[in-house]
Design a protein around this motif. Sequence first.
Motif, PDB file in Angstrom:
ATOM      1  N   LEU A 120      37.488  32.292  40.303  1.00 24.61           N
ATOM      2  CA  LEU A 120      36.800  31.171  39.665  1.00 24.61           C
ATOM      3  C   LEU A 120      37.804  30.285  38.950  1.00 24.61           C
ATOM      4  CD1 LEU A 120      33.991  33.383  38.152  1.00 24.61           C
ATOM      5  CD2 LEU A 120      33.684  31.815  40.043  1.00 24.61           C
TER       6      LEU A 120
ATOM      7  N   ILE B  31      39.368  28.529  36.058  1.00 27.26           N
ATOM      8  CA  ILE B  31      39.279  28.985  34.666  1.00 27.26           C
ATOM      9  C   ILE B  31      38.701  27.922  33.740  1.00 27.26           C
ATOM     10  CG2 ILE B  31      41.168  30.626  34.915  1.00 27.26           C
ATOM     11  CD1 ILE B  31      42.904  28.705  33.284  1.00 27.26           C
ATOM     12  N   ASN B  32      38.672  26.682  34.168  1.00 29.86           N
ATOM     13  CA  ASN B  32      38.101  25.625  33.324  1.00 29.86           C
ATOM     14  C   ASN B  32      36.647  25.316  33.657  1.00 29.86           C
ATOM     15  OD1 ASN B  32      41.314  24.424  33.599  1.00 29.86           O
ATOM     16  ND2 ASN B  32      40.423  24.809  31.599  1.00 29.86           N
TER      17      ASN B  32
ATOM     18  N   ASN C 201      34.683  27.253  35.840  1.00 30.66           N
ATOM     19  CA  ASN C 201      33.937  28.459  36.208  1.00 30.66           C
ATOM     20  C   ASN C 201      33.341  28.358  37.611  1.00 30.66           C
ATOM     21  OD1 ASN C 201      33.614  30.959  35.078  1.00 30.66           O
ATOM     22  ND2 ASN C 201      31.517  30.608  34.450  1.00 30.66           N
TER      23      ASN C 201
ATOM     24  N   VAL D 102      44.800  38.318  32.284  1.00 27.48           N
ATOM     25  CA  VAL D 102      43.744  38.901  33.108  1.00 27.48           C
ATOM     26  C   VAL D 102      43.997  38.562  34.573  1.00 27.48           C
ATOM     27  CG1 VAL D 102      41.294  38.650  33.672  1.00 27.48           C
ATOM     28  CG2 VAL D 102      42.003  38.907  31.294  1.00 27.48           C
TER      29      VAL D 102
ATOM     30  N   GLY E  14      43.680  35.188  36.257  1.00 26.75           N
ATOM     31  CA  GLY E  14      42.632  34.237  35.905  1.00 26.75           C
ATOM     32  C   GLY E  14      41.258  34.869  36.016  1.00 26.75           C
ATOM     33  N   THR E  15      40.247  34.017  35.900  1.00 31.06           N
ATOM     34  CA  THR E  15      38.860  34.478  35.913  1.00 31.06           C
ATOM     35  C   THR E  15      38.452  34.912  37.318  1.00 31.06           C
ATOM     36  OG1 THR E  15      38.351  32.938  34.119  1.00 31.06           O
ATOM     37  CG2 THR E  15      36.491  33.805  35.374  1.00 31.06           C
ATOM     38  N   TYR E  16      37.742  36.009  37.398  1.00 29.12           N
ATOM     39  CA  TYR E  16      37.275  36.479  38.707  1.00 29.12           C
ATOM     40  C   TYR E  16      35.940  37.184  38.588  1.00 29.12           C
ATOM     41  CZ  TYR E  16      39.059  41.023  37.140  1.00 29.12           C
ATOM     42  OH  TYR E  16      39.292  42.173  36.435  1.00 29.12           O
ATOM     43  N   LYS E  17      35.314  37.326  39.738  1.00 27.46           N
ATOM     44  CA  LYS E  17      34.032  38.044  39.824  1.00 27.46           C
ATOM     45  C   LYS E  17      34.130  39.032  40.976  1.00 27.46           C
ATOM     46  CE  LYS E  17      30.020  36.092  39.113  1.00 27.46           C
ATOM     47  NZ  LYS E  17      28.820  35.231  39.186  1.00 27.46           N
ATOM     48  N   ILE E  18      33.509  40.185  40.809  1.00 26.64           N
ATOM     49  CA  ILE E  18      33.416  41.170  41.890  1.00 26.64           C
ATOM     50  C   ILE E  18      31.939  41.390  42.180  1.00 26.64           C
ATOM     51  CG2 ILE E  18      34.006  43.480  42.683  1.00 26.64           C
ATOM     52  CD1 ILE E  18      36.174  43.558  40.520  1.00 26.64           C
ATOM     53  N   GLU E  19      31.544  41.074  43.397  1.00 25.32           N
ATOM     54  CA  GLU E  19      30.136  41.241  43.769  1.00 25.32           C
ATOM     55  C   GLU E  19      30.002  42.388  44.755  1.00 25.32           C
ATOM     56  OE1 GLU E  19      28.785  36.546  43.421  1.00 25.32           O
ATOM     57  OE2 GLU E  19      29.187  37.421  45.383  1.00 25.32           O
TER      58      GLU E  19
END
Lengths: 124, 248
Positions: free
Chosen positions: A47, A49-50, A52, A73, A90-95
């Motif tokens: 994602l 980072i600013n 999202n 991170v 940076g920002t991440y998601k795990i689905e």
Amino acid sequence: MKLKNLLMRRAFLFFAVISFFCASCAQQQPTPTPPVSGTGLKRIVQLDINTNQPIHYWNARAETIHQHVTPPVGIAFTDADTGENVQFNGTYKIESYQKAKVNATPNESTSQNAETHGSPASRY
Amino acid sequence: MAGGGQLTAPVPTGIASPNNAVVITDPSGEAHGLGHVHTYDAGDFQYPMSAHIGEIDGDPMTQTQVYSLGPILNQHQTQSCVGHGWTLFLTSAPRVTRPGPDPYRIYHEAQQLDDTPGEEPTYYGTSVRAGAKAMQNDGWIAGDYVWAEDVRVLWKFVLTRGPVVLGADWYEGMNRVDRNGFVNISGGRIGGHCFLCYGVSADDRAFLCANSWGTDWGRGGTFLLRYDDARQLFFQQGLVACSAVENA
């Protein structure tokens, strides 16, 4: 005669009790629940980072994923489609792929493939 | 004392101190301050977090999200956790404002704005709400600040919107993290503490949180708060969760 009747009653009771236990055990068999994370295949989303907003997608098997949750991170994993090792901060998601997604309808499969394979944003 | 933490000066036990100052000593011998003061305000319910949850595809409890975290801060023995929590909120994604506000300025300003009369040195600590007001006053937050109604709303908000500043009752067992990175709600309640929730972990069924006790504490300055523990704290009215949202 009395003895024979008594033995028959006892035998009947014995088998009745055994039948009752067998029926109870059969009813207590746990219902198999579908695995939450399907086949163990995860979708990693990087994602911005600013904003999202998602900017990259990958598939990765759970056992290849290593998270770094203190600054900086980040996450590292093996791309399940190419075999390449991927790492970013940076920002991440795990689905987790749900059962419905694994057995997706044709339309859903097309959409998913477009995200993970066909989109220009799906790779660096 | 359970959990390896010990109270030291200025408070021998509990939080029933005239000035509310609590300092704990972690297993390595380093002293840390707390400082969150929970005050009830019915007006918070007019700004529910649930109205700002984004779309979620699938079961939220099977999804993990971790936001890029700003530098871990250290409040040392001060009671300024609220200022540090809000500063870390701003330096972390998705705002990433560097260097961000001075945490001590936010704290002292919040002391002027909170519901409790007095300020240091007669009274220590402040509320998450007052911290949000101070952030607004200084122009760091442009929109409203909203409050989680329950733990599931909190999970969904973090999953879709961003980090959340938490103010929680603090127990002895929370002074250290276990080998898996969790703090434990055990022992007696020793005060209140403010920290930042910057992610959710489905595998751990926990919230990822960042403390303001330096990087030597916990897991590089961070810890995991179990979902069920957060739910228990909510149930006991021992947890508030606040975040800022931009006005539409």
